[in-house]
Design a protein around this motif. Structure first.
Motif, PDB file in Angstrom:
ATOM      1  N   GLU A 155      33.124  80.217 -78.133  1.00  0.00           N
ATOM      2  CA  GLU A 155      32.402  79.102 -78.739  1.00  0.00           C
ATOM      3  C   GLU A 155      32.577  77.805 -77.937  1.00  0.00           C
ATOM      4  N   LEU A 156      33.628  77.719 -77.163  1.00  0.00           N
ATOM      5  CA  LEU A 156      33.853  76.522 -76.348  1.00  0.00           C
ATOM      6  C   LEU A 156      32.749  76.318 -75.320  1.00  0.00           C
ATOM      7  N   PHE A 157      32.035  77.385 -74.999  1.00  0.00           N
ATOM      8  CA  PHE A 157      31.029  77.311 -73.946  1.00  0.00           C
ATOM      9  C   PHE A 157      29.624  76.994 -74.460  1.00  0.00           C
ATOM     10  N   VAL A 158      29.475  76.911 -75.765  1.00  0.00           N
ATOM     11  CA  VAL A 158      28.146  76.622 -76.322  1.00  0.00           C
ATOM     12  C   VAL A 158      27.592  75.285 -75.821  1.00  0.00           C
ATOM     13  N   PRO A 159      28.353  74.189 -75.857  1.00  0.00           N
ATOM     14  CA  PRO A 159      27.804  72.920 -75.343  1.00  0.00           C
ATOM     15  C   PRO A 159      27.444  72.978 -73.866  1.00  0.00           C
ATOM     16  N   LEU A 160      28.215  73.716 -73.075  1.00  0.00           N
ATOM     17  CA  LEU A 160      27.928  73.838 -71.649  1.00  0.00           C
ATOM     18  C   LEU A 160      26.597  74.542 -71.418  1.00  0.00           C
ATOM     19  N   VAL A 161      26.375  75.638 -72.141  1.00  0.00           N
ATOM     20  CA  VAL A 161      25.109  76.367 -72.014  1.00  0.00           C
ATOM     21  C   VAL A 161      23.943  75.498 -72.475  1.00  0.00           C
ATOM     22  N   GLU A 196      19.102  72.350 -71.137  1.00  0.00           N
ATOM     23  CA  GLU A 196      18.401  71.063 -71.266  1.00  0.00           C
ATOM     24  C   GLU A 196      18.107  70.438 -69.905  1.00  0.00           C
ATOM     25  N   HIS A 197      18.939  70.733 -68.908  1.00  0.00           N
ATOM     26  CA  HIS A 197      18.736  70.174 -67.571  1.00  0.00           C
ATOM     27  C   HIS A 197      18.061  71.170 -66.631  1.00  0.00           C
ATOM     28  N   ASP A 225      38.500  78.630 -60.853  1.00  0.00           N
ATOM     29  CA  ASP A 225      38.399  77.383 -60.094  1.00  0.00           C
ATOM     30  C   ASP A 225      38.395  76.179 -61.022  1.00  0.00           C
ATOM     31  N   TYR A 226      37.772  76.354 -62.185  1.00  0.00           N
ATOM     32  CA  TYR A 226      37.640  75.250 -63.132  1.00  0.00           C
ATOM     33  C   TYR A 226      38.027  75.693 -64.531  1.00  0.00           C
ATOM     34  N   ALA A 227      38.621  74.786 -65.264  1.00  0.00           N
ATOM     35  CA  ALA A 227      38.710  74.922 -66.710  1.00  0.00           C
ATOM     36  C   ALA A 227      37.460  74.280 -67.300  1.00  0.00           C
ATOM     37  N   ILE A 228      37.169  74.593 -68.530  1.00  0.00           N
ATOM     38  CA  ILE A 228      35.927  74.100 -69.112  1.00  0.00           C
ATOM     39  C   ILE A 228      35.872  72.572 -69.153  1.00  0.00           C
ATOM     40  N   GLY A 229      37.027  71.927 -69.153  1.00  0.00           N
ATOM     41  CA  GLY A 229      37.046  70.470 -69.226  1.00  0.00           C
ATOM     42  C   GLY A 229      36.885  69.750 -67.913  1.00  0.00           C
ATOM     43  N   ASP A 230      36.908  70.461 -66.788  1.00  0.00           N
ATOM     44  CA  ASP A 230      36.792  69.759 -65.499  1.00  0.00           C
ATOM     45  C   ASP A 230      35.682  70.300 -64.612  1.00  0.00           C
ATOM     46  N   ILE A 231      34.631  70.802 -65.232  1.00  0.00           N
ATOM     47  CA  ILE A 231      33.483  71.315 -64.483  1.00  0.00           C
ATOM     48  C   ILE A 231      32.683  70.149 -63.893  1.00  0.00           C
ATOM     49  N   PRO A 232      32.299  70.226 -62.623  1.00  0.00           N
ATOM     50  CA  PRO A 232      31.466  69.168 -62.047  1.00  0.00           C
ATOM     51  C   PRO A 232      30.076  69.174 -62.674  1.00  0.00           C
ATOM     52  N   THR A 233      29.420  68.034 -62.648  1.00  0.00           N
ATOM     53  CA  THR A 233      28.105  67.931 -63.289  1.00  0.00           C
ATOM     54  C   THR A 233      26.966  68.410 -62.394  1.00  0.00           C
TER      55      THR A 233
END
Length: 202
Positions: free
Chosen positions: A87-93, A98-99, A60-68
């Motif tokens: 490794e692209l998913f480290v900032p997302l996790v 954090e939230h 449904d989403y690429a890592i660059g267009d995930i809703p917040t």
């Protein structure tokens, strides 16, 4: 409006590891029960990803267009958690933790969490202590918090070994308060034993 739970799928993902939790979240814990969540899939790109079992999934989403405003991440296991793409998913996790959003990882996805220090101060499990110690590397310092259990929930972080799909599902449902504890337990028991139980009236 239903909250979105994002299933992170890499190529060669373990399709069986997300089956129970996806169904319980998307359709409700019991037939006819209300579903509070909807399942969406995310990968590095929107190109199809193929599971170990041969299923092709169009994310449904690429890592660059995930809703917040998503409510949580479920990281499904597979060997590709040891690749540069992961490794692209480290900032997302990191952002999800954090939230105070749900972050759940099973099998090698739990090792990925350990590799990046996300399990250093929370109770957790994986495919064995030696396994996570060997594969997670020097950033993993969470040995005192390791629990030799099928699945472990510590706040909003859920981990499980690769054989514990039902336990993984149960702990995620508890973390998200997807239904009453009694219904979540009943659903778990029925799937585990294959024995039908009469519905719970609440």
């Amino acid at each position: 409006m239903k909250k979105e739970i994002l299933f992170v799928l890499l190529n060669n993902f373990a399709d069986w590891e997300g089956a129970y939790i996806a169904t319980n979240l998307n359709a409700g814990v019991e037939p006819g029960s209300e579903s509070l969540y909807t399942v969406k899939t995310v990968s590095a790109t929107k190109a199809p990803v193929r599971s170990i079992g041969g299923f092709s999934v169009l994310p449904d989403y690429a890592i660059g267009d995930i809703p917040t405003d998503y409510a949580g991440l479920v990281l499904i296991g597979g060997m590709d958690w040891f690749t540069p793409e992961a490794e692209l998913f480290v900032p997302l996790v990191k952002e999800a933790i954090e939230h105070n959003k749900l972050v759940a990882g099973i099998c090698n996805a739990s090792v990925f969490l350990g590799m990046h220090g996300f399990l250093n101060e929370v109770n957790h499990t994986s495919n064995g202590l030696e396994y996570i110690r060997n594969y997670a590397g020097t950033n993993y310092k969470g040995e005192p918090y390791y629990r030799n259990e099928a699945a472990v929930r510590d706040g909003n972080i859920v981990t499980a070994n690769g054989f514990a799909t039902l336990e993984f599902s149960r702990e995620i449902l508890f973390a998200l308060k997807a239904d009453s504890p009694a219904k979540i337990e009943r659903g778990y028991r029925m799937n585990k034993t294959g024995v039908w139980e009469d519905p719970i009236s609440e």
